[in-house]
Design an enzyme around this catalytic site. Structure first.
Site, PDB file in Angstrom:
ATOM      1  N   CYS A 167       0.828  -1.197   0.000  1.00 35.84           N
ATOM      2  CA  CYS A 167       0.000   0.000   0.000  1.00 35.84           C
ATOM      3  C   CYS A 167       0.870   1.257   0.000  1.00 35.84           C
ATOM      4  O   CYS A 167       1.742   1.407   0.855  1.00 35.84           O
ATOM      5  CB  CYS A 167      -0.918   0.010   1.213  1.00 35.84           C
ATOM      6  SG  CYS A 167      -2.029   1.437   1.241  1.00 35.84           S
ATOM      7  N   LYS A 210       2.221  -9.395  -0.302  1.00 28.29           N
ATOM      8  CA  LYS A 210       1.969  -8.472  -1.414  1.00 28.29           C
ATOM      9  C   LYS A 210       2.887  -7.272  -1.237  1.00 28.29           C
ATOM     10  O   LYS A 210       2.911  -6.654  -0.180  1.00 28.29           O
ATOM     11  CB  LYS A 210       0.505  -8.040  -1.444  1.00 28.29           C
ATOM     12  CG  LYS A 210       0.128  -7.314  -2.735  1.00 28.29           C
ATOM     13  CD  LYS A 210      -1.392  -7.123  -2.842  1.00 28.29           C
ATOM     14  CE  LYS A 210      -1.786  -6.663  -4.242  1.00 28.29           C
ATOM     15  NZ  LYS A 210      -1.300  -5.318  -4.559  1.00 28.29           N
ATOM     16  N   ARG A 250      -8.596  -2.287 -10.010  1.00 28.01           N
ATOM     17  CA  ARG A 250      -9.692  -1.387 -10.319  1.00 28.01           C
ATOM     18  C   ARG A 250     -10.561  -1.879 -11.475  1.00 28.01           C
ATOM     19  O   ARG A 250     -11.755  -1.546 -11.543  1.00 28.01           O
ATOM     20  CB  ARG A 250      -9.130  -0.002 -10.648  1.00 28.01           C
ATOM     21  CG  ARG A 250     -10.209   1.062 -10.737  1.00 28.01           C
ATOM     22  CD  ARG A 250      -9.614   2.446 -10.886  1.00 28.01           C
ATOM     23  NE  ARG A 250     -10.674   3.442 -10.921  1.00 28.01           N
ATOM     24  CZ  ARG A 250     -10.467   4.756 -10.941  1.00 28.01           C
ATOM     25  NH1 ARG A 250      -9.239   5.206 -10.932  1.00 28.01           N
ATOM     26  NH2 ARG A 250     -11.467   5.595 -10.970  1.00 28.01           N
TER      27      ARG A 250
END
Length: 341
Positions: free
Chosen positions: A100, A139, A225
């Protein structure tokens, strides 16, 4: 593809996205072809575990397996305890967020900020893997900035620690979601480790998914997205990867039925007040590329009850039938560049 004892039905995954991949949306993506979906990130700070937001983020009741929870933090001991806490509540896979780029996350030395401190990365991975008896995955991004790419070193540290799968977003933390994702680093990481590697970033079409898999050698793709408002992209990509042919756009009636499934599940999950407000973004994504979609979105955002909202959405999709049996999209939307951690 397999993660620990869990054999996944395909290699098309949905990215964990804050405020998006709640349980109703994950469930819908799985029903529509996703082989795997990860929860929104849960904070490792134990003071937050009992909050309403955290409780929803780790709620997996009735969800298709495997149930994966992403955790975020910077203190190895807290992350280890957070992993155990979630496994006790049904998590079958723990994913660690080091991807992130959002400032409020990185300012607390969480997410991709951790990539600056490889010794801390190692201690976190060792602690979490040792704390639980379920698969732990990671991740992350290609590095802190373009001058400091260290994905290869992070990948090797992760493999040594016992991480069972890597998901790599093809941008640095400094890139945020700007520019194009690059896949050379993902290709290099895949060549350097023996554990599965998942490619993430700008995968918006079945053709792009095929290209990224072929170019990088990755084991799977993760969609961000591009799945917002089009959860059926998962089955479109899976079909294309298996057959080399494209599926037609879904029928209006199918999507109308999906909305009448997704929205009530969303309302039940969040309640009346929060449900109608948090559903607005999902509805906006569903309609944004359709005829009259923008005008409808503006009107819909003024509605204050779930009943009014659901009825308005149903009427909107009925109206789409005048354009044809299948959804008639305007030109393709921009690359999947925002939200996926």
């Amino acid at each position: 593809m397999q993660i620990g004892p869990y054999k996944l039905r395909n290699n098309v995954f949905v990215a964990p996205m804050a405020g998006v991949t709640d349980r109703p949306f994950r469930q819908l993506c799985k029903q529509l072809g996703a082989g795997y979906a990860v929860s929104e990130m849960a904070a490792s700070n134990p003071r937050l575990w009992a909050s309403e937001k955290s409780s929803r983020r780790i709620d997996h009741a009735g969800e298709m397996e495997p149930k994966a929870v992403q955790i975020a933090g910077a203190v190895p001991e807290e992350l280890a305890e957070c992993a155990k806490f979630n496994v006790e509540r049904g998590a079958q896979i723990i994913d660690i967020n080091m991807g992130c780029p959002v400032k409020k996350v990185c300012n607390n030395w969480c997410g991709s900020a951790l990539l600056q401190h490889e010794d801390l990365v190692e201690r976190i991975l060792d602690a979490v893997v040792a704390a639980v008896d379920v698969p732990v995955t990671l991740k992350f991004r290609t590095g802190w900035n373009r001058e400091n790419k260290n994905a290869l070193r992070i990948a090797r540290i992760a493999e040594q620690a016992g991480i069972q799968m890597l998901t790599l977003h093809g941008r640095t933390r400094a890139d945020g979601y700007k520019g194009d994702a690059e896949y050379d680093t993902i290709k290099a990481v895949k060549a350097a480790v023996s554990i599965p590697v998942v490619a993430n970033g700008d995968i918006t079409t079945p053709e792009k998914a095929r290209h990224v898999l072929d170019y990088t050698g990755a084991d799977a793709v993760m969609i961000g997205r591009a799945a917002q408002g089009r959860p059926w992209i998962c089955r479109e990509i899976d079909h294309y990867l298996r057959t080399g042919t494209e599926l037609p756009a879904p029928t209006v009636e199918e999507v109308r039925a999906l909305m009448n499934e997704h929205l009530p599940a969303h309302y039940a999950f969040y309640g009346e007040y929060l449900g109608v407000r948090t559903a607005r973004k999902h509805i906006g994504w569903y309609v944004q590329d359709l005829p009259d979609g923008e005008q409808f979105r503006r009107r819909m955002n003024l509605l204050e009850s779930t009943a009014e909202q659901l009825a308005a959405v149903d009427e909107f999709f009925k109206s789409q039938l005048r354009h044809g049996e299948r959804l008639q999209y305007r030109p393709a939307r921009p690359a999947d560049e925002a939200m996926a951690a």
